[in-house]
Design a protein around this motif. Structure first.
Motif, mmCIF file in Angstrom:
data_model
loop_
_atom_site.group_PDB
_atom_site.id
_atom_site.type_symbol
_atom_site.label_atom_id
_atom_site.label_comp_id
_atom_site.label_asym_id
_atom_site.label_seq_id
_atom_site.Cartn_x
_atom_site.Cartn_y
_atom_site.Cartn_z
ATOM 1 N N ASP A 273 32.128 37.916 38.243
ATOM 2 C CA ASP A 273 32.758 38.285 36.968
ATOM 3 C C ASP A 273 33.900 39.274 37.187
ATOM 4 O O ASP A 273 34.993 39.104 36.659
ATOM 5 C CB ASP A 273 31.727 38.949 36.035
ATOM 6 C CG ASP A 273 30.910 37.927 35.266
ATOM 7 O OD1 ASP A 273 31.286 36.737 35.264
ATOM 8 O OD2 ASP A 273 29.886 38.325 34.681
ATOM 9 N N LEU A 278 36.467 37.637 34.028
ATOM 10 C CA LEU A 278 36.857 38.368 32.814
ATOM 11 C C LEU A 278 38.367 38.258 32.630
ATOM 12 O O LEU A 278 39.093 38.018 33.597
ATOM 13 C CB LEU A 278 36.486 39.849 32.942
ATOM 14 C CG LEU A 278 35.017 40.181 33.201
ATOM 15 C CD1 LEU A 278 34.889 41.635 33.661
ATOM 16 C CD2 LEU A 278 34.206 39.958 31.940
ATOM 17 N N SER A 279 38.822 38.507 31.397
ATOM 18 C CA SER A 279 40.280 38.478 31.212
ATOM 19 C C SER A 279 40.929 39.671 31.918
ATOM 20 O O SER A 279 42.135 39.710 32.115
ATOM 21 C CB SER A 279 40.632 38.460 29.729
ATOM 22 O OG SER A 279 40.266 39.687 29.145
ATOM 23 N N THR A 280 40.093 40.669 32.273
ATOM 24 C CA THR A 280 40.606 41.827 33.009
ATOM 25 C C THR A 280 40.218 41.787 34.490
ATOM 26 O O THR A 280 40.400 42.775 35.195
ATOM 27 C CB THR A 280 40.018 43.116 32.415
ATOM 28 O OG1 THR A 280 38.598 42.938 32.302
ATOM 29 C CG2 THR A 280 40.592 43.400 31.056
ATOM 30 N N SER A 281 39.650 40.665 34.937
ATOM 31 C CA SER A 281 39.184 40.634 36.331
ATOM 32 C C SER A 281 40.372 40.700 37.294
ATOM 33 O O SER A 281 41.512 40.434 36.934
ATOM 34 C CB SER A 281 38.350 39.390 36.572
ATOM 35 O OG SER A 281 39.156 38.256 36.388
ATOM 36 N N GLU A 346 34.876 47.940 35.386
ATOM 37 C CA GLU A 346 34.499 46.549 35.684
ATOM 38 C C GLU A 346 33.011 46.315 35.444
ATOM 39 O O GLU A 346 32.616 45.287 34.894
ATOM 40 C CB GLU A 346 34.866 46.201 37.130
ATOM 41 C CG GLU A 346 36.368 45.988 37.322
ATOM 42 C CD GLU A 346 36.778 45.858 38.785
ATOM 43 O OE1 GLU A 346 37.844 45.267 39.038
ATOM 44 O OE2 GLU A 346 36.040 46.351 39.676
ATOM 45 N N SER A 349 32.427 46.273 31.687
ATOM 46 C CA SER A 349 32.943 45.047 31.069
ATOM 47 C C SER A 349 32.056 43.848 31.393
ATOM 48 O O SER A 349 31.725 43.051 30.508
ATOM 49 C CB SER A 349 34.373 44.783 31.557
ATOM 50 O OG SER A 349 35.208 45.869 31.221
ATOM 51 N N ALA A 350 31.687 43.726 32.653
ATOM 52 C CA ALA A 350 30.872 42.566 33.047
ATOM 53 C C ALA A 350 29.529 42.602 32.327
ATOM 54 O O ALA A 350 29.022 41.564 31.867
ATOM 55 C CB ALA A 350 30.681 42.545 34.560
ATOM 56 N N GLN A 353 30.064 41.820 28.451
ATOM 57 C CA GLN A 353 30.272 40.395 28.167
ATOM 58 C C GLN A 353 29.005 39.591 28.464
ATOM 59 O O GLN A 353 28.720 38.605 27.777
ATOM 60 C CB GLN A 353 31.471 39.853 28.955
ATOM 61 C CG GLN A 353 32.819 40.396 28.478
ATOM 62 C CD GLN A 353 33.187 39.965 27.050
ATOM 63 O OE1 GLN A 353 32.448 39.273 26.367
ATOM 64 N NE2 GLN A 353 34.348 40.413 26.578
ATOM 65 N N GLU B 91 41.297 45.189 28.253
ATOM 66 C CA GLU B 91 40.198 46.042 28.729
ATOM 67 C C GLU B 91 39.372 46.586 27.561
ATOM 68 O O GLU B 91 38.136 46.638 27.644
ATOM 69 C CB GLU B 91 40.779 47.192 29.559
ATOM 70 C CG GLU B 91 39.712 48.024 30.247
ATOM 71 C CD GLU B 91 40.327 49.089 31.144
ATOM 72 O OE1 GLU B 91 41.032 48.709 32.110
ATOM 73 O OE2 GLU B 91 40.113 50.283 30.887
ATOM 74 N N GLU B 94 37.084 43.756 26.538
ATOM 75 C CA GLU B 94 36.020 43.432 27.500
ATOM 76 C C GLU B 94 34.952 44.514 27.549
ATOM 77 O O GLU B 94 33.767 44.225 27.664
ATOM 78 C CB GLU B 94 36.609 43.235 28.912
ATOM 79 C CG GLU B 94 37.610 42.102 29.033
ATOM 80 C CD GLU B 94 36.979 40.719 29.005
ATOM 81 O OE1 GLU B 94 35.902 40.555 28.415
ATOM 82 O OE2 GLU B 94 37.585 39.796 29.573
#
Lengths: 427, 455
Positions: A273, A278-281, A346, A349-350, A353, B91, B94
């Motif tokens: 992820d 993610l869209s931010t990965s 990160e 976020s992971a 989601q 960000e 997320e």
């Protein structure tokens, strides 16, 4: 927030594991059966058989006419289907409460007495239908065979996951009525099956109905073999090139992962992820946003039970860019991640989601029942739906880094490249 | 073949108890101070809250030379706002587990948001920024443009999408916006500039006429206040004129073969004009007709093409309403060497429904559509989607409830009358497959003029 979906489990004398999860919010009942047979159990020369067999389960049984399973239950307001995957076959319907006993009776009839009704004509017809399914989903679609090529590149020949569930045309042609009989006797039976009921019923109602309709079926299935030992990562990169009539280059970069339902698998999935899901990965930020060399990046982790799971990244290469450059960037990011591990953002976020997608999955009775069956059949864990978020919440950034360092090493990658062919080479 | 004898131990076939009455959940309604209509559906136990904003905005509002600008604008709403760079905004989404997506269709703009309940207030703040303060950075406009151009090539390569594109181009009048791809062509997207996107947003996106739906477990939330503090504080004016019904092409009734040499299947896409939800005689018959004709493996079409012939994995029929008018569509893929026979069989089956339906078919169709409703609308996202879809057409979910009541009362005569109102054998047929193998055979069916076009 710990989840508290009510879960009641009981095992019938014939070995059928029954789970009831009452939820009166909707006047329906979901009936969900998982049978411990999938394409991982198929033998050479008979790939695709578990799935073809699943189709035959809709063509009649002792007391049910061909096609009646769909027509009768749909006419009662049922929504139903079945699917086959590497690890299992599932059968499911959601019906108004007043029809759930009929659904159980019909399921018991085909799970107990399919062979009374199987005919060569039905086998031939469903073989044709399955071939069209294969053409529609894999053969007549750009990149349609990409995952099939990934499985073959990542898993060794003879391994249960080396061949896809859809199988090959030749093997589908070879399937006989004798195969159907042998397969049913070997794998289908209450002692190799989980039944989950979710909806507007009490635990006692559910257990009584399970006993009434399934209790008399004999425990006919053979004892399953043990699962295979964990496969180690690939030791050297593999590349498979497939030039063809595709609109743009697409690159799959795939890895062996630890088996499902382990901290190591969850950590690997969080790493994937953070890297691409993610869209931010990292890969999206770098390849899609900053360098703009990819149109899109996706990443997936698929959990399996037979000694290995699968993780992969998909890169849609932007027009005019060299796929080798993108692959080199992925290698660089993998190496960096294995040293640095995920950032706090990160991880947050992971996990956030994962929480939303898990709660969304559990929001409907159908998927909730399916997840319960999955974890009872394959992991003997009826509480998994309630505990999963807590378990991934306990995975540390260090575990994620270690998982990446162990399982997402550049030298362990298998790369499948679908490349735009010059006109004269196009298939 | 059914038998009445039972094996020892098998339980008797149980009777089915009929379901009780059911109606669609009723929302709490509130008008925000800037005029946005808020519909709140409290559904206990639904821990992911779904928010849907819809804004009527016909695609005909797009200037002809930059068609696709509405889709580009929608895709760029969360790519940078006055306060946040694109990466910062992503960000923020997320970290709270927010899924945000925006799209346009023929009727309007929709921005969808799903979020775990406890993060709803922050999510609404971000939703407001996306709608009210997008800045459309030049680099992101370039990227979205390039992505759309790649997507056009992907759509060309996928048979179902290619068929759908050829269908609208054949069915609708060439001067009508509906005859061209919603998200634009390579030519119009190529012509698009950042200023076009900025201007389109400024002209057409504002609170006036907007409906916002929220569905989920709302206990303990002050939803009205949460929305008032966020979307309710958005001030902007818009100048959008309503669209008109799409115009059918005078020569829509013909066959177009999109040539794909070597294709192992042919994609069939057959249709004619259909009703919208306000059609004369009511909408109720049409979901039932769709099910009876092409909604299951044993429906009219698949009973022959799948279960008898084995030519297809499945073909589906659907009446698809638009904001004004609609389509009746049947589509799916068949084995290449059955193409000609399948086209003939399919058109015969579709025409044959004009002759009547059996009582069993009617009963099964009515029961399926009406009795599945509680399960189909059990989750927050399904409730929100239904309410948003209807809001874009100026309807409420009372329509869903009353339509289900009307469905339960339908007779075979009602269904056949409704079918004949729209289906008169004037089919637009698209086949995506190998022209060298099938064109002559399709011509010899005598079902209409056949044109072959390149993929």
């Amino acid at each position: 927030m710990p989840l508290d979906y009510p879960i009641h489990q009981r095992t019938l004398a014939n070995g059928l594991r029954v789970v009831v999860s009452p939820d009166p919010s909707v006047p329906t009942v979901t009936v969900n059966l998982w049978v411990n047979v999938g394409s991982r159990h198929e033998t050479p020369g008979r790939t695709g058989f578990a799935h073809l067999f699943e189709h035959l389960m809709f063509q009649g049984s002792r007391n049910i006419a061909s096609g009646e399973h769909f027509t009768r239950l749909m006419a009662e307001g049922g929504r139903l289907n079945a699917t086959t995957w590497f690890d299992r076959t599932n059968y499911f319907e959601t019906v108004p409460k007043g029809a759930y006993e009929l659904a159980l009776w019909m399921e018991a009839d085909r799970h107990g007495h399919l062979l009374d009704a199987v005919t060569q004509e039905n086998l031939d017809n469903q073989r044709d239908v399955v071939k069209e399914e294969k053409r529609q989903r894999y053969d007549n679609v750009p990149y349609g065979k990409a995952l099939i090529e990934v499985y073959a590149a990542v898993f060794p020949p003879e391994h249960p996951y080396h061949h896809p569930t859809i199988g090959s045309m030749e093997d589908l042609d070879a399937a006989s009525l004798e195969d159907v009989h042998a397969f049913f006797r070997r794998y289908y039976g209450p002692n190799n099956t989980v039944l989950t009921l979710v909806g507007d019923l009490t635990a006692e109602e559910g257990f009584a109905a399970a006993e009434r309709y399934f209790g008399h079926l004999p425990a006919t299935a053979e004892t399953p073999r043990d699962t295979l030992p964990q496969l180690a990562p690939l030791t050297a990169p593999v590349t498979v090139d497939r030039p063809g009539a595709v609109p743009n280059d697409r690159v799959h970069i795939a890895f062996r992962l630890p088996v499902d339902n382990t901290d190591e698998f969850f950590a690997s999935a969080l790493a994937i992820d953070a890297l691409g899901g993610l869209s931010t990965s990292r890969l999206v930020q770098r390849l899609v946003r900053r360098e703009q060399v990819a149109n899109a990046v996706q990443a997936h982790a698929m959990g399996f039970v037979d000694g290995v799971s699968l993780g992969f990244f998909v890169l849609d290469v932007a027009d005019g860019q060299d796929p080798a450059t993108l692959e080199a960037a992925v290698v660089e990011e993998l190496e960096r991640f294995a040293v640095e591990g995920p950032t706090a953002v990160e991880m947050e976020s992971a996990l956030a989601q994962s929480e939303r997608s898990w709660l969304s999955a559990l929001a409907g009775h159908e998927e909730r029942a399916d997840l319960i069956s999955q974890h009872v059949l394959l992991h003997d864990d009826e509480q998994f739906v309630n505990t999963f978020l807590d378990r991934i919440g306990q995975v540390t950034p260090d575990q994620v880094r270690e998982a990446a360092a162990a399982w997402l090493r550049p030298e362990s990658r298998a790369v499948v490249r679908h490349l735009v062919a010059a006109e004269e080479d196009a298939a | 073949m059914s038998t009445v004898t039972e094996a020892q131990g098998d339980a008797a076939r149980p009777e089915v108890a009929p379901p009780g009455p059911w109606s669609f959940p009723v929302p709490a309604r509130h008008t925000l101070s800037n005029g946005i209509e808020l519909l709140a559906y409290d559904i206990p136990g639904q821990y992911v809250v779904s928010v849907r904003t819809v804004l009527p905005l016909p695609l005909s509002a797009e200037p002809r030379h930059i068609e696709g600008v509405a889709t580009a604008m929608a895709r760029l709403l969360d790519e940078g706002t006055a306060e946040h760079s694109p990466e910062e905004f992503a960000e923020l989404l997320e970290r709270k587990g927010i899924a945000l997506g925006a799209s346009v269709n023929e009727a309007g703009l929709g921005v969808d948001l799903d979020v775990p309940k406890r993060h709803l207030p922050e999510a609404l703040g971000l939703l407001r920024l996306a709608l009210a303060e997008p800045v459309f950075p030049q680099a992101e406009v370039e990227r979205i443009r390039r992505t759309r151009l790649a997507e056009i090539e992907q759509e060309r390569a996928l048979a179902p999408q290619r068929a759908a594109r050829e269908f609208v181009a054949t069915f609708y009048d060439a001067d009508d916006r509906a005859s061209r791809p919603s998200a634009g062509t390579a030519e119009t997207v190529g012509a698009l500039t950042r200023q076009d996107v900025v201007a389109f947003h400024a002209r057409h996106v504002g609170p006036q006429g907007m409906t916002v739906v929220v569905a989920g477990d709302l206990s303990g939330l002050d939803v009205v206040d949460d929305f008032e503090q966020t979307l309710g504080s958005w001030e902007a004016t818009r100048q959008t004129t309503p669209g008109a019904a799409a115009v059918r092409s005078p020569d829509a009734a013909r066959i177009v073969l999109v040539d794909r040499p070597g294709s192992v299947q042919s994609e069939l896409f057959v249709g004619c004009a259909g009703p919208d939800r306000r059609a004369e005689g009511g909408w109720a018959p049409y979901p039932v007709l769709g099910f009876v004709i092409g909604g299951s493996p044993n429906a009219r079409v698949d009973a022959v093409l799948r279960e008898e012939k084995g030519y297809t994995y499945g073909i589906r029929s659907v009446f698809r309403p638009r904001s004004s008018g609609g389509l009746f569509l049947t589509s799916g893929s068949v084995r290449a060497n059955s193409t000609v026979e399948s086209v003939g069989l399919l058109l015969d089956i579709l025409d044959g429904v004009r002759e009547g339906l059996t009582d069993d078919e009617v009963r099964a169709g009515v029961d399926f559509v009406s009795k599945t409703a509680p399960g189909r609308f059990a989750t927050a996202d399904a409730v929100a989607d239904e309410a948003a879809t209807l809001a874009l057409e100026g309807l409420t979910t009372e329509f869903t409830t009353s339509n289900l009541e009307r469905i339960r009362a339908l007779t075979a005569d009602d269904l056949v009358t409704a079918y004949r109102r729209w289906v008169q054998g004037e089919w637009t047929v698209v086949v995506v497959g190998d022209a060298s193998a099938h064109a002559e055979g399709i011509r010899s069916l005598g079902r209409g003029e056949v044109a072959v076009v390149p993929n």
